[in-house]
Design an enzyme around this catalytic site. Structure first.
Site, PDB file in Angstrom:
ATOM      1  NE  ARG A 123      34.780  22.891 -30.139  1.00 54.70           N
ATOM      2  CZ  ARG A 123      35.539  23.344 -29.135  1.00 54.70           C
ATOM      3  NH1 ARG A 123      36.435  24.267 -29.359  1.00 54.70           N
ATOM      4  NH2 ARG A 123      35.381  22.874 -27.923  1.00 54.70           N
ATOM      5  CE1 TYR A 124      35.938  24.652 -36.000  1.00 53.81           C
ATOM      6  CE2 TYR A 124      37.828  24.051 -34.659  1.00 53.81           C
ATOM      7  CZ  TYR A 124      36.882  24.982 -35.043  1.00 53.81           C
ATOM      8  OH  TYR A 124      36.878  26.221 -34.473  1.00 53.81           O
ATOM      9  NE  ARG A 127      40.554  22.713 -38.183  1.00 55.15           N
ATOM     10  CZ  ARG A 127      39.370  22.986 -38.734  1.00 55.15           C
ATOM     11  NH1 ARG A 127      38.723  22.061 -39.429  1.00 55.15           N
ATOM     12  NH2 ARG A 127      38.823  24.172 -38.571  1.00 55.15           N
ATOM     13  CB  CYS A 136      52.578  25.145 -18.682  1.00 55.56           C
ATOM     14  SG  CYS A 136      51.387  24.893 -20.001  1.00 55.56           S
ATOM     15  CB  CYS A 140      49.643  32.030 -19.496  1.00 54.97           C
ATOM     16  SG  CYS A 140      50.953  31.466 -20.582  1.00 54.97           S
ATOM     17  CB  CYS A 143      45.945  29.508 -18.720  1.00 59.61           C
ATOM     18  SG  CYS A 143      45.769  27.866 -19.439  1.00 59.61           S
ATOM     19  NE  ARG A 145      43.034  23.649 -23.614  1.00 59.19           N
ATOM     20  CZ  ARG A 145      43.874  23.648 -24.650  1.00 59.19           C
ATOM     21  NH1 ARG A 145      45.180  23.578 -24.451  1.00 59.19           N
ATOM     22  NH2 ARG A 145      43.418  23.706 -25.879  1.00 59.19           N
ATOM     23  CG  ASP A 304      38.560  31.574 -24.618  1.00 62.74           C
ATOM     24  OD1 ASP A 304      37.923  31.994 -25.598  1.00 62.74           O
ATOM     25  OD2 ASP A 304      39.477  30.743 -24.694  1.00 62.74           O
ATOM     26  CG  ASP A 341      37.487  29.060 -29.402  1.00 62.67           C
ATOM     27  OD1 ASP A 341      36.561  28.435 -29.958  1.00 62.67           O
ATOM     28  OD2 ASP A 341      38.617  28.574 -29.232  1.00 62.67           O
ATOM     29  CE  LYS A 348      41.018  28.216 -32.719  1.00 63.42           C
ATOM     30  NZ  LYS A 348      40.651  26.791 -32.624  1.00 63.42           N
TER      31      LYS A 348
HETATM   32  C1  LIG Z   1      41.458  25.813 -32.512  1.00 68.03           C
HETATM   33  C2  LIG Z   1      41.049  24.454 -32.556  1.00 68.03           C
HETATM   34  C3  LIG Z   1      41.375  23.625 -33.631  1.00 68.03           C
HETATM   35  C4  LIG Z   1      42.170  24.120 -34.809  1.00 68.03           C
HETATM   36  O1  LIG Z   1      41.490  25.106 -35.493  1.00 68.03           O
HETATM   37  P1  LIG Z   1      42.144  25.785 -36.766  1.00 68.03           P
HETATM   38  O2  LIG Z   1      41.206  26.896 -37.118  1.00 68.03           O
HETATM   39  O3  LIG Z   1      42.237  24.727 -37.802  1.00 68.03           O
HETATM   40  O4  LIG Z   1      43.498  26.269 -36.359  1.00 68.03           O
HETATM   41  C5  LIG Z   1      40.934  22.329 -33.610  1.00 68.03           C
HETATM   42  N1  LIG Z   1      40.207  21.845 -32.590  1.00 68.03           N
HETATM   43  C6  LIG Z   1      39.865  22.617 -31.554  1.00 68.03           C
HETATM   44  C7  LIG Z   1      39.041  22.040 -30.452  1.00 68.03           C
HETATM   45  C8  LIG Z   1      40.285  23.939 -31.482  1.00 68.03           C
HETATM   46  O5  LIG Z   1      39.949  24.700 -30.436  1.00 68.03           O
END
Ligand SMILES: *Cc1c(COP(=O)(O)O)cnc(C)c1O
Length: 442
Positions: A123-124, A127, A136, A140, A143, A145, A304, A341, A348
């Site tokens: 997404r980002y 990362r 698991c 939870c 959850c 998911r 969520d 989120d 987020k």
């Molecule tokens: C939460 C999340 C991350 C990590 O986000 P940070 O703000 O860096 O902790 C990376 N990818 C996805 C899809 C996420 O939901």
């Protein structure tokens, strides 16, 4: 410990010595094998009896969203008042999970949609989330998911792991890999070591993170052997998931000590849950206990819009009230970032009380946690240095050989940037644009 022995005894229906029982109890694989999955087992251990009608309701819920509670986590439930117990609420099915509200979604965060290949959510820019386990220890009830809970068929195969590794290898912008699941710590030490080794060997991966709830629901998983594996990786961070101060027990603290002892920085992600922790006092107690054990509160999530979570959701106002009760009132590093989120995969988004009340060309007006309203005078001579990407002309010493991609801003930072010409971000298919086009056609 007495409690644990009593529970084990009831569970095994045996009169073995307490040493024998303790050995079993503290073995994480025993905990998993004896995970409570049926209402009858729960009744027996707790010494209670649900009405036939109630039992039917619970079983209907379990049919859709299965139950799994480790004996350890179950032992934290207050038997005298179990129905309002925060541990009970997080682990025991409620008929309310079958209420599907009109806005609930199967995959609100678009984790499956934002997935270039199976097992990776990208997404980002820098990362990725790498789903390495769909298992698991405890299911939870909150959850996000939930759609996948108990989905044993989807335990990732070696091929899937290899494909994920290939994706990361071929995507040089990824510098941070988040192992998630399920719970990565439910993999064997060997398998986890294998995956960590593969990720760590990718030259552009600078940081590896693991998200696990085992310190909370299965603290015996943090064995010396696991620590030995984790210690091999010196760029590893771990995030865990405590929601209530009652979850921070002696046993749990022991597990945390082993992790911090291995030099691993620990963070915590909580979810704001109605009737579990939607209270400034509870959250303050939680963050205090966390930092006392060297766990840094990282995120507080607004619950969520996943199916079956409606009864856990709070107003956003409650979250802001909690943040207001923390900032200024307690240590800065004990304060998590409260985030929503964004449904649809927006990621987020932080939300907090407003501290910036107003501003003019030379002053900003701020308020603090006590309600003091103050001014910050800006310098008279701060000159804007226009960035043309030529670092040698600049007074600042960046002097890095940045990749072209590092300098390509996106989103709002693109609007702020001097060397980009974009001045507006416009949603696609604006109605007025379509109107203008059809004007032309006439
Ligand atoms: C939460 C999340 C991350 C990590 O986000 P940070 O703000 O860096 O902790 C990376 N990818 C996805 C899809 C996420 O939901």
């Amino acid at each position: 410990m007495q409690e644990a022995i009593k529970l084990t005894q009831e569970h095994l229906n045996t009169s073995q010595s307490s040493d024998y029982l303790m050995d079993k109890w503290t073995d994480w694989r025993w905990q998993l094998k004896n995970t409570i999955r049926k209402v009858e087992t729960f009744e027996k251990i707790m010494g209670i009896k649900f009405s036939d009608e109630k039992k039917k309701e619970i079983n209907e819920t379990i049919d859709k969203f299965p139950m799994a509670i480790t004996p350890y986590y179950l032992s934290l439930i207050d038997e005298d008042d179990f129905e309002t117990d925060p541990v009970f609420k997080q682990s025991f099915p409620s008929i309310d999970e079958l209420i599907i509200s009109s806005i609930d979604m199967e995959d609100p965060l678009h984790e499956d949609k934002d997935s270039p290949i199976c097992g990776i959510t990208h997404r980002y820019p820098d990362r990725v989330l790498f789903h390495v386990s769909n298992v698991c220890a405890m299911y939870c009830r909150h959850c996000t998911r939930k759609r996948k809970v108990g989905d044993v068929d989807s335990v990732p195969s070696d091929e899937m792991i290899a494909a994920g590794i290939d994706y990361i290898k071929n995507t040089p912008t990824v510098r941070d890999v988040l192992l998630s699941g399920g719970d990565p710590f439910l993999l064997s030490d060997e398998k986890l070591d294998h995956i960590l080794g593969l990720v760590a060997a990718i030259p552009h991966v600078e940081v590896i993170r693991i998200g696990t709830r085992t310190p909370v629901v299965l603290p015996y998983r943090i064995t010396d052997k696991l620590i030995k594996v984790l210690s091999k990786y010196d760029n590893l961070w771990i995030n865990t998931h405590y929601n209530h101060p009652r979850e921070i027990t002696k046993t749990s603290i022991n597990a945390l000590k082993k992790l911090t002892g291995a030099g691993i920085p620990l963070g915590n992600q909580s979810v704001l849950l109605k009737d579990v922790n939607d209270c400034p006092q509870i959250m303050k107690k939680l963050v205090h206990k966390l930092v006392a054990n060297r766990v840094r509160p990282y995120y507080l999530y607004q619950c969520d819009l996943s199916e079956g979570l409606e009864h856990f959701r709070t107003n956003v106002g409650k979250g802001i009230e909690i943040m207001e009760s923390l900032r200024g009132h307690t240590s800065g590093f004990a304060i998590p970032t409260y985030v929503i989120d964004a449904p649809g995969g927006g990621g987020k988004i932080p939300v907090m009380p407003n501290y910036l009340i107003s501003w003019s060309t030379n002053k900003v007006i701020l308020r603090n946690y006590e309600g003091v309203i103050t001014t910050y005078q800006m310098p008279d001579t701060y000159e804007h240095t226009a960035c043309d990407l030529n670092c040698t002309n600049c007074k600042l010493q960046l002097k890095l050989n940045n990749e072209e991609s590092d300098r390509k801003p996106i989103g709002i930072s693109k609007l702020l940037c001097d060397y980009e010409e974009t001045i507006t971000l416009v949603p696609e298919n604006l109605e007025r644009d379509q109107r203008n086009q059809s004007d032309e056609a006439i």
